[in-house]
Design an enzyme around this catalytic site. Structure first.
Site, PDB file in Angstrom:
ATOM      1  N   LYS A 102       2.367  -2.734   6.054  1.00 26.01           N
ATOM      2  CA  LYS A 102       2.603  -2.612   4.613  1.00 26.01           C
ATOM      3  C   LYS A 102       4.056  -2.206   4.331  1.00 26.01           C
ATOM      4  O   LYS A 102       4.624  -2.594   3.311  1.00 26.01           O
ATOM      5  CB  LYS A 102       1.611  -1.618   3.999  1.00 26.01           C
ATOM      6  CG  LYS A 102       0.159  -2.096   4.084  1.00 26.01           C
ATOM      7  CD  LYS A 102      -0.044  -3.439   3.388  1.00 26.01           C
ATOM      8  CE  LYS A 102      -1.494  -3.842   3.279  1.00 26.01           C
ATOM      9  NZ  LYS A 102      -1.689  -5.078   2.505  1.00 26.01           N
ATOM     10  N   TYR A 118      -1.415  -0.515  10.605  1.00 26.78           N
ATOM     11  CA  TYR A 118      -1.643  -0.947   9.213  1.00 26.78           C
ATOM     12  C   TYR A 118      -0.492  -0.452   8.333  1.00 26.78           C
ATOM     13  O   TYR A 118       0.086  -1.211   7.562  1.00 26.78           O
ATOM     14  CB  TYR A 118      -2.985  -0.397   8.710  1.00 26.78           C
ATOM     15  CG  TYR A 118      -3.239  -0.678   7.243  1.00 26.78           C
ATOM     16  CD1 TYR A 118      -3.646  -1.936   6.807  1.00 26.78           C
ATOM     17  CD2 TYR A 118      -3.050   0.313   6.275  1.00 26.78           C
ATOM     18  CE1 TYR A 118      -3.854  -2.203   5.452  1.00 26.78           C
ATOM     19  CE2 TYR A 118      -3.259   0.061   4.929  1.00 26.78           C
ATOM     20  CZ  TYR A 118      -3.661  -1.198   4.524  1.00 26.78           C
ATOM     21  OH  TYR A 118      -3.866  -1.457   3.186  1.00 26.78           O
ATOM     22  N   SER A 134       0.836  -1.200   0.000  1.00 29.03           N
ATOM     23  CA  SER A 134       0.000   0.000   0.000  1.00 29.03           C
ATOM     24  C   SER A 134       0.870   1.248   0.000  1.00 29.03           C
ATOM     25  O   SER A 134       2.001   1.212   0.504  1.00 29.03           O
ATOM     26  CB  SER A 134      -0.877   0.015   1.264  1.00 29.03           C
ATOM     27  OG  SER A 134      -1.571   1.234   1.367  1.00 29.03           O
TER      28      SER A 134
END
Ligand SMILES: NC(=O)c1ccc[n+]([C@@H]2O[C@H](COP(=O)([O-])OP(=O)(O)OC[C@H]3O[C@@H](n4cnc5c(N)ncnc54)[C@H](O)[C@@H]3O)[C@@H](O)[C@H]2O)c1
Length: 248
Positions: free
Chosen positions: A156, A152, A139
């Site tokens: 990534k 998160y 991401s």
């Protein structure tokens, strides 16, 4: 038909970006396994793809499930050309010190440990054939983190680092490893990133994307198809933004 005759496992293939990649890979001639926790959605998509898709119900964070998924693919096709580690989850936007330990563990199990587990089960098969292709869906969050998505983002960033390490280690075995870094996309996961899916919140996200739109499953299908095709045979260790310029 850029993927004619190739076989591909796409984790999280039942929804969103995964489904976009399933559709594109089948259109380009691949045989695809939709490996997902959500059997019903996976079966609906497989039915749409006809004889070109099979379904594996699997939690990619569980070693036994990944073993069974791998065995099912080998039984169906004899070998695995392409693995797309796409299944991923997030926590809702929140200050880093308020995210629960349960959410943290879930994110690192699905976004990171699954890359390790699929490598354990599938890399030996690719090494033995001296060919293979792995694509990790990371991401822009792993490159240019947003506040309130810290864990998160970190998962990534881990994926991008793992991609480069895997690429350099597996290159002598003829296995390429790349990643995609999508910007916020029109998928069911988007609402979780936005926190509240309001026109104001969408406008705030869009204002950070120079090309002025969210990414789509079709964008991801096109980029993934290129990186997994023989046209990209000199490309490994690349973590490619598909982000309308967000990370510039
Ligand atoms: N949508 C975005 O804005 C965005 C942006 C950047 C990166 N990503 C990444 O793209 C990938 C796909 O996201 P999406 O937006 O299509 O999400 P999505 O929620 O639409 O689809 C994810 C799929 O993964 C499956 N899944 C979840 N946990 C699983 C598990 N443990 N085992 C097997 N399957 C599992 C779900 O059932 C679902 O079908 C994720 O890795 C996500 O982090 C998404």
């Amino acid at each position: 038909m850029r993927l004619q005759g190739k076989t591909a496992i796409i984790t999280g293939g039942a929804s969103g970006f995964g489904a976009g990649m399933v559709r594109k890979f089948v259109a380009e001639g691949a045989q695809v396994m939709i490996a997902d926790l959500n059997t019903e959605m996976a079966q609906d998509l497989a039915q749409e793809m006809g004889a070109h898709a099979i379904v594996a119900t699997a939690n990619v964070a569980n070693s036994e499930h990944v073993r069974a998924m791998t065995a099912q693919a080998v039984a169906a096709w004899g070998h695995i050309d392409i693995l797309v580690n796409n299944a991923g989850v997030t926590h809702l936007p929140a200050p880093m010190d308020t995210v629960s330990e349960e959410d943290f563990d879930r994110i690192f199990a699905v976004n990171c440990k699954a890359v390790y587990l699929t490598a354990q089960h599938i890399v030996p098969l690719m090494k033995a054939r001296r060919t293979g292709n792995i694509l990790n869906i990371a991401s822009t969050a792993g490159v240019s983190p947003r506040p309130n998505l810290s864990w998160y983002n970190a998962s990534k960033g881990w994926m991008n680092n793992a991609t480069k390490g895997m690429a350099v280690e597996l290159a002598p075995a003829g296995v390429r490893v790349n990643a995609l870094n999508p910007v916020a996309g029109e998928t069911p996961l988007l609402a979780s990133f936005l926190g509240e899916d309001t026109p104001e919140m969408r406008a705030k996200f869009l204002s950070t994307i120079p090309l002025g739109r969210f990414s789509t499953p079709e964008d991801m299908g096109n980029a993934a198809c290129y990186l997994c095709s023989d046209e990209a045979s000199m490309i490994t260790g690349v973590c490619m933004e598909v982000d309308g310029g967000r990370c510039i």
